[in-house]
Design a protein around this motif. Sequence first.
Motif, PDB file in Angstrom:
ATOM      1  N   ARG A  61      39.771  31.493  45.716  1.00 28.70           N
ATOM      2  CA  ARG A  61      39.695  30.425  46.718  1.00 28.70           C
ATOM      3  C   ARG A  61      40.872  29.461  46.585  1.00 28.70           C
ATOM      4  O   ARG A  61      41.421  28.995  47.585  1.00 28.70           O
ATOM      5  CB  ARG A  61      38.372  29.668  46.568  1.00 28.70           C
ATOM      6  CG  ARG A  61      37.168  30.449  47.067  1.00 28.70           C
ATOM      7  CD  ARG A  61      35.860  29.860  46.547  1.00 28.70           C
ATOM      8  NE  ARG A  61      35.744  28.442  46.814  1.00 28.70           N
ATOM      9  CZ  ARG A  61      35.335  27.915  47.963  1.00 28.70           C
ATOM     10  NH1 ARG A  61      35.006  28.710  48.958  1.00 28.70           N
ATOM     11  NH2 ARG A  61      35.242  26.610  48.122  1.00 28.70           N
ATOM     12  N   VAL A  62      41.272  29.171  45.350  1.00 29.26           N
ATOM     13  CA  VAL A  62      42.418  28.287  45.130  1.00 29.26           C
ATOM     14  C   VAL A  62      43.693  28.926  45.660  1.00 29.26           C
ATOM     15  O   VAL A  62      44.485  28.295  46.378  1.00 29.26           O
ATOM     16  CB  VAL A  62      42.563  27.960  43.630  1.00 29.26           C
ATOM     17  CG1 VAL A  62      43.882  27.246  43.362  1.00 29.26           C
ATOM     18  CG2 VAL A  62      41.398  27.106  43.149  1.00 29.26           C
ATOM     19  N   ARG A 109      30.083  29.665  45.743  1.00 31.74           N
ATOM     20  CA  ARG A 109      31.213  28.727  45.838  1.00 31.74           C
ATOM     21  C   ARG A 109      31.365  28.202  47.259  1.00 31.74           C
ATOM     22  O   ARG A 109      31.711  27.033  47.471  1.00 31.74           O
ATOM     23  CB  ARG A 109      32.507  29.408  45.395  1.00 31.74           C
ATOM     24  CG  ARG A 109      32.501  29.950  43.988  1.00 31.74           C
ATOM     25  CD  ARG A 109      32.009  28.953  42.966  1.00 31.74           C
ATOM     26  NE  ARG A 109      32.889  27.820  42.791  1.00 31.74           N
ATOM     27  CZ  ARG A 109      32.703  26.863  41.910  1.00 31.74           C
ATOM     28  NH1 ARG A 109      31.648  26.895  41.120  1.00 31.74           N
ATOM     29  NH2 ARG A 109      33.540  25.866  41.796  1.00 31.74           N
ATOM     30  N   ARG A 119      37.876  22.536  46.351  1.00 29.20           N
ATOM     31  CA  ARG A 119      38.834  23.506  45.811  1.00 29.20           C
ATOM     32  C   ARG A 119      39.747  22.866  44.772  1.00 29.20           C
ATOM     33  O   ARG A 119      40.133  23.517  43.806  1.00 29.20           O
ATOM     34  CB  ARG A 119      39.660  24.112  46.945  1.00 29.20           C
ATOM     35  CG  ARG A 119      38.783  24.850  47.938  1.00 29.20           C
ATOM     36  CD  ARG A 119      39.525  25.876  48.736  1.00 29.20           C
ATOM     37  NE  ARG A 119      38.610  26.509  49.700  1.00 29.20           N
ATOM     38  CZ  ARG A 119      38.898  27.580  50.389  1.00 29.20           C
ATOM     39  NH1 ARG A 119      40.052  28.180  50.224  1.00 29.20           N
ATOM     40  NH2 ARG A 119      38.033  28.087  51.248  1.00 29.20           N
ATOM     41  N   SER A 142      31.082  24.209  48.445  1.00 33.55           N
ATOM     42  CA  SER A 142      32.072  23.519  49.272  1.00 33.55           C
ATOM     43  C   SER A 142      31.417  22.866  50.480  1.00 33.55           C
ATOM     44  O   SER A 142      31.752  21.729  50.844  1.00 33.55           O
ATOM     45  CB  SER A 142      33.148  24.511  49.738  1.00 33.55           C
ATOM     46  OG  SER A 142      33.937  24.947  48.672  1.00 33.55           O
ATOM     47  N   SER A 147      36.568  31.638  42.163  1.00 35.77           N
ATOM     48  CA  SER A 147      37.159  30.303  42.345  1.00 35.77           C
ATOM     49  C   SER A 147      38.680  30.385  42.383  1.00 35.77           C
ATOM     50  O   SER A 147      39.328  29.707  43.189  1.00 35.77           O
ATOM     51  CB  SER A 147      36.702  29.376  41.214  1.00 35.77           C
ATOM     52  OG  SER A 147      35.302  29.179  41.251  1.00 35.77           O
ATOM     53  N   ASP A 197      36.712  24.207  41.967  1.00 33.15           N
ATOM     54  CA  ASP A 197      37.257  25.549  41.784  1.00 33.15           C
ATOM     55  C   ASP A 197      38.294  25.599  40.666  1.00 33.15           C
ATOM     56  O   ASP A 197      38.334  26.557  39.891  1.00 33.15           O
ATOM     57  CB  ASP A 197      37.865  26.058  43.096  1.00 33.15           C
ATOM     58  CG  ASP A 197      36.785  26.423  44.119  1.00 33.15           C
ATOM     59  OD1 ASP A 197      35.688  26.816  43.686  1.00 33.15           O
ATOM     60  OD2 ASP A 197      37.031  26.322  45.323  1.00 33.15           O
TER      61      ASP A 197
END
Length: 703
Positions: free
Chosen positions: A413-414, A289, A219, A293, A410, A223
Amino acid sequence: MTRLDNKTITKRLYRYALRAKKTFVIALIMLVIGVGAELAGPFIAKNIIDNHMFAIEQPFYETTAGEHTAEYNGKYYKREGFWNVGESRGTEAHVVQSGPTFYFIQGPMDNTAGEKSYADGTLTVRNAQGQEAFYPAVPLSPTELFGFYQPELPSIYKLIGLYFIFLLITIITEFGKTYWLQSSANKVIQELRLDLYAHIQRLPVPFFDNLPAGKVVSRVTNDTEAVKDLFVAVLSNFSSGAVYMLGVYVAMFILDFRLGLICLFLVPLLIGWIYLYRRVATKYNTVIRSRLSEINAIINESIQGMSIIRIFRKQKQTQEEFEQLNNDYLSYQNKMLRLNSLTSHNLVNVLRNLTFALVLWYFGSAALGGFDSAISLGVLYAFVDVLGRLFQPMTGIVNQLASLDLSMVSAGRVFELMDEEGEQVTDGSMPRYKGNVQFKNVTFAYKVNPVLKDINFEAKQGQTIALVGHTGSGKSSIINLLFRFYDPQQGTITIDGQNVRELPKQWIRQHMGIVLQDPYLFTGTIASNVSLDNEKISRERVERALREVGADKILSDLPKGFDEPVVEKGSTLSAGQRQLISFARALAYDPAILILDEATANIDTETEALIQSALEVLKKGRTTFIVAHRLSTIRSADQILVLHRGEIVERGSHDELMEIDGRYRQMYRMQTGNSSSALPENGLNPDTADQAPVPAGLIGRTI
């Protein structure tokens, strides 16, 4: 983690973009200027075609020699467009094209529009209604024709020069737009990564118990890099594409209002396509994504445990796990590839062909019908040119849809990671406390089952408290609570009489230190691993700490001494050398409370004797907690707490506990070989389902 919707993600990205709003504004200004300069080209071409190249079919009038005049058969003629209002004009004449040849007609013409033919010195003009008009005509040679074009050349040269000026402006603004946009994107991503990393530093320790390190790394790196693509590639194409398309539509409406209206159908089609595309692509990119990870996590785990994997011959099993993740990742990548291949290029081609068909239908019907709405060749050229330019930004937008969706996933996710509740960071510090610690009726569980039950004990300043017991008995959990990596569900923990819940965690840990069984060393030097680059710890203090723990005796053989480079985790140093550095670190930071977690378990006998003597110096004036399985190292402890299944079953000094025929005495005899008696049934294997190890805490580090 709660998944964020696109609207929320967009708002938060917009707030980050505002941090570099000046450079973004400059980039957009450059973009607008560049689009205007580029779209000036078709208008210049239209002007050259309509007002100069085909303007010679306007009426000519006889005049005297002068500016803008053309000579033919000893007479001078000036085109209608060059005459000023009110000027007296001579005899009218015309230059008319039929096929590849131009003809000179002396006298007026009632109608120049229609089908033209030439035979026997007469030019026949047939209009759409079939009516014919006849005019005496003389064919013009190339030299004579060029004479009529000569007055147009100065204006054509000026327009060509103006075109190159606009071309230069386009080049400059394109460079400026790209530079400022990318520099803005770099600044935004720098801010995003700093905020994300700072937030990770504030996340509570339980969070990392459930999320593999590889996923966190993914991340912070992968990301955020994808978010950078959003600002650099996607934003560039979408913003420039939107501005460019707006400029194109303005140009089309200026050229012909009706054709501009016809071409407006492209906008809702494009918006609808973006919406439908993202509905499908988001599902694929979310899995992509996630799998990436997981791949990072398994790679990180494999590298960390490579020796164990090889010792237990788990290479094949690990390879199969990796292949399964990698194949799943490939499968969804191929799904995205098929989606993009079937859509982006095909969509633009279909729209292009459909639009040109409509334009041709409009021009054809107007021309064949002889309507007054038929437009000039210059307008036709300019419109086709502008229309062709409309599909350049459209192609750029459609081709960036995949990157847009991936970047949004992304970014989500961050932001999901940044939304995890972190520990409050309190600035400042507190005076060094004495170190009087009390646990009162403490009960604690990591998940559901309690791992500590009604724990009560008191440790006074300068005392050494030893925690012993078999794996899973709760020793490490007590240390976790002391560091406030976790808080108990029941009971209170006090330091110098003050409840630790009422103190900022960073303040408490400032005066705590820990020496682990396997100490963690950072990349740097031996000296930097002692000071951890703390400005308050001088070089002199570092060297004194190393000497006092006896490290100079076993580190003196190193080529650079205390400045010897240390790689990650100190893998080039022996276990004894790493442990001595860890002891020196504890001594340099001078903590009020010192925790020794199996600090001598991996040390050879000679080094242990060295460390034991250093421990006497290290423990002076400090409250020391020792977690130990090797009971010979805690004989001098002021108080020994024997834990079993989360409860303190025995307490006292070594001599006091040896007088009791209990668990401690049996454990001690087993280690010294004085008895072969075993502990009660299940004594060695308590349920450890809810256990968590002591995190790799570091002296003087804010956690």
